[in-house]
Design a protein around this motif. Sequence first.
Motif, PDB file in Angstrom:
ATOM      1  N   HIS A  62      14.896 -25.254  17.675  1.00  0.00           N
ATOM      2  CA  HIS A  62      14.047 -26.382  17.284  1.00  0.00           C
ATOM      3  C   HIS A  62      12.689 -26.379  17.976  1.00  0.00           C
ATOM      4  N   LEU A  63      12.538 -25.587  19.017  1.00  0.00           N
ATOM      5  CA  LEU A  63      11.376 -25.740  19.899  1.00  0.00           C
ATOM      6  C   LEU A  63      10.051 -25.340  19.259  1.00  0.00           C
ATOM      7  N   LYS A  64      10.032 -24.318  18.411  1.00  0.00           N
ATOM      8  CA  LYS A  64       8.762 -23.896  17.811  1.00  0.00           C
ATOM      9  C   LYS A  64       8.156 -25.032  16.991  1.00  0.00           C
ATOM     10  N   ARG A  65       8.972 -25.639  16.139  1.00  0.00           N
ATOM     11  CA  ARG A  65       8.468 -26.742  15.308  1.00  0.00           C
ATOM     12  C   ARG A  65       8.162 -27.967  16.154  1.00  0.00           C
ATOM     13  N   ALA A  66       9.018 -28.253  17.137  1.00  0.00           N
ATOM     14  CA  ALA A  66       8.778 -29.411  18.000  1.00  0.00           C
ATOM     15  C   ALA A  66       7.469 -29.260  18.762  1.00  0.00           C
ATOM     16  N   LYS A  67       7.231 -28.085  19.308  1.00  0.00           N
ATOM     17  CA  LYS A  67       5.994 -27.849  20.059  1.00  0.00           C
ATOM     18  C   LYS A  67       4.777 -28.040  19.155  1.00  0.00           C
ATOM     19  N   TYR A  68       4.860 -27.548  17.914  1.00  0.00           N
ATOM     20  CA  TYR A  68       3.758 -27.702  16.953  1.00  0.00           C
ATOM     21  C   TYR A  68       3.490 -29.184  16.667  1.00  0.00           C
ATOM     22  N   LEU A  69       4.555 -29.958  16.429  1.00  0.00           N
ATOM     23  CA  LEU A  69       4.387 -31.365  16.095  1.00  0.00           C
ATOM     24  C   LEU A  69       3.901 -32.184  17.281  1.00  0.00           C
ATOM     25  N   LYS A  72      17.113 -23.223   8.635  1.00  0.00           N
ATOM     26  CA  LYS A  72      16.576 -24.540   8.265  1.00  0.00           C
ATOM     27  C   LYS A  72      15.272 -24.831   9.007  1.00  0.00           C
ATOM     28  N   GLU A  73      15.241 -24.501  10.291  1.00  0.00           N
ATOM     29  CA  GLU A  73      14.050 -24.776  11.093  1.00  0.00           C
ATOM     30  C   GLU A  73      12.861 -23.926  10.656  1.00  0.00           C
ATOM     31  N   LYS A  74      13.103 -22.681  10.291  1.00  0.00           N
ATOM     32  CA  LYS A  74      12.013 -21.819   9.830  1.00  0.00           C
ATOM     33  C   LYS A  74      11.386 -22.380   8.562  1.00  0.00           C
ATOM     34  N   ILE A  75      12.213 -22.846   7.639  1.00  0.00           N
ATOM     35  CA  ILE A  75      11.702 -23.442   6.400  1.00  0.00           C
ATOM     36  C   ILE A  75      10.946 -24.729   6.713  1.00  0.00           C
ATOM     37  N   ALA A  76      11.537 -25.579   7.574  1.00  0.00           N
ATOM     38  CA  ALA A  76      10.887 -26.846   7.928  1.00  0.00           C
ATOM     39  C   ALA A  76       9.545 -26.614   8.608  1.00  0.00           C
ATOM     40  N   TYR A  77       9.479 -25.579   9.443  1.00  0.00           N
ATOM     41  CA  TYR A  77       8.229 -25.277  10.147  1.00  0.00           C
ATOM     42  C   TYR A  77       7.135 -24.889   9.145  1.00  0.00           C
ATOM     43  N   LEU A  78       7.486 -24.079   8.160  1.00  0.00           N
ATOM     44  CA  LEU A  78       6.501 -23.670   7.151  1.00  0.00           C
ATOM     45  C   LEU A  78       6.039 -24.868   6.327  1.00  0.00           C
ATOM     46  N   ILE A  79       6.987 -25.717   5.939  1.00  0.00           N
ATOM     47  CA  ILE A  79       6.633 -26.914   5.163  1.00  0.00           C
ATOM     48  C   ILE A  79       5.756 -27.844   5.988  1.00  0.00           C
ATOM     49  N   GLN A  80       6.112 -27.998   7.268  1.00  0.00           N
ATOM     50  CA  GLN A  80       5.418 -28.939   8.146  1.00  0.00           C
ATOM     51  C   GLN A  80       3.931 -28.607   8.274  1.00  0.00           C
ATOM     52  N   ARG A  81       3.561 -27.356   8.092  1.00  0.00           N
ATOM     53  CA  ARG A  81       2.172 -26.943   8.262  1.00  0.00           C
ATOM     54  C   ARG A  81       1.323 -27.167   7.013  1.00  0.00           C
ATOM     55  N   LEU A  82       1.942 -27.579   5.913  1.00  0.00           N
ATOM     56  CA  LEU A  82       1.189 -27.864   4.691  1.00  0.00           C
ATOM     57  C   LEU A  82       0.451 -29.197   4.822  1.00  0.00           C
ATOM     58  N   PRO A  83      -0.674 -29.371   4.120  1.00  0.00           N
ATOM     59  CA  PRO A  83      -1.397 -30.643   4.172  1.00  0.00           C
ATOM     60  C   PRO A  83      -0.511 -31.819   3.754  1.00  0.00           C
ATOM     61  N   LEU A  84      -0.552 -32.891   4.524  1.00  0.00           N
ATOM     62  CA  LEU A  84       0.190 -34.134   4.287  1.00  0.00           C
ATOM     63  C   LEU A  84       1.713 -33.975   4.372  1.00  0.00           C
ATOM     64  N   ALA A  85       2.177 -32.819   4.828  1.00  0.00           N
ATOM     65  CA  ALA A  85       3.626 -32.596   4.893  1.00  0.00           C
ATOM     66  C   ALA A  85       4.300 -33.578   5.843  1.00  0.00           C
ATOM     67  N   SER A  86       3.691 -33.824   7.005  1.00  0.00           N
ATOM     68  CA  SER A  86       4.317 -34.719   7.978  1.00  0.00           C
ATOM     69  C   SER A  86       4.503 -36.120   7.418  1.00  0.00           C
ATOM     70  N   GLN A  87       3.460 -36.600   6.706  1.00  0.00           N
ATOM     71  CA  GLN A  87       3.552 -37.939   6.125  1.00  0.00           C
ATOM     72  C   GLN A  87       4.662 -38.015   5.081  1.00  0.00           C
ATOM     73  N   LEU A  88       4.765 -36.972   4.248  1.00  0.00           N
ATOM     74  CA  LEU A  88       5.794 -36.961   3.208  1.00  0.00           C
ATOM     75  C   LEU A  88       7.191 -36.876   3.821  1.00  0.00           C
ATOM     76  N   LEU A  89       7.363 -35.988   4.795  1.00  0.00           N
ATOM     77  CA  LEU A  89       8.669 -35.834   5.431  1.00  0.00           C
ATOM     78  C   LEU A  89       9.062 -37.101   6.187  1.00  0.00           C
ATOM     79  N   ASN A  90       8.087 -37.756   6.809  1.00  0.00           N
ATOM     80  CA  ASN A  90       8.386 -39.010   7.504  1.00  0.00           C
ATOM     81  C   ASN A  90       8.857 -40.078   6.527  1.00  0.00           C
ATOM     82  N   PHE A  91       8.229 -40.118   5.346  1.00  0.00           N
ATOM     83  CA  PHE A  91       8.627 -41.096   4.327  1.00  0.00           C
ATOM     84  C   PHE A  91      10.063 -40.838   3.876  1.00  0.00           C
ATOM     85  N   VAL A  92      10.377 -39.574   3.605  1.00  0.00           N
ATOM     86  CA  VAL A  92      11.728 -39.208   3.173  1.00  0.00           C
ATOM     87  C   VAL A  92      12.742 -39.534   4.267  1.00  0.00           C
ATOM     88  N   THR A  93      12.387 -39.199   5.520  1.00  0.00           N
ATOM     89  CA  THR A  93      13.297 -39.448   6.638  1.00  0.00           C
ATOM     90  C   THR A  93      13.540 -40.935   6.826  1.00  0.00           C
TER      91      THR A  93
END
Length: 214
Positions: A134-141, A184-205
């Motif tokens: 989880h650390l690569k994506r966590a560090k990025y966020l 799962k984390e590799k896919i999430a990391y790639l998605i997370q780097r797309l524009p507005l991805a964090s906002q969309l994922l936060n809404f879904v979560t």
Amino acid sequence: MNKQLRSPEIPQKLDALIVLGMNIGVDWTPDDIRKQKFHLSPRSRTNVLASGILFKAGASDRIIFSGGRTAGKNTPSEAEAMKRHLLRIFPSIPENAIILEENSLSTSTNAEEVKRIMEQQGLKEVGLVSAGFHLKRAKYLFKQAGISLDPHNVLAAEEILRQRRPGYVEGYLESDLIGKENTKEKIAYLIQRLPLASQLLNFVTRFTRNPNRN
């Protein structure tokens, strides 16, 4: 062949250790959390144990447990459940050394809420403890939220446990579960780097993990 882990360099005198809850993941559902007595997934319990070892080794005299009510309103927040588990295993750790962040429901909101705590309490140099996958994506966020982390202060919980429980850690790293989490984390990391991805994922979560739904 068994995987070899590096022996982590234990940081010293950090302002705080940030410990992420990881209750919802592969093969671990809100129902599982509600049914067992700790209200914590195996990954969260591993993170708690690592944080206690780090605290006792002098890495910091403060721990921030981060995680909201991902299993519903009738269960404690991940942060509260982690605190209870820590004090059960390490009763000598003072309760006032623990700070709870109980509003977040995702890694990006972990970062945002922890950033507020750091600003309120004047915390500067912190460490981050979570599962290695989880650390690569966590560090990025966390960087996106304005928290820059020294690479030496980003710590995989299983690496901290290696010297105490090497057989368990090697089996854990080679398990199918961790393979699935890595994918799962590799896919999430790639998605997370797309524009507005964090906002969309936060809404879904927020919708899927809304504590008022249970």
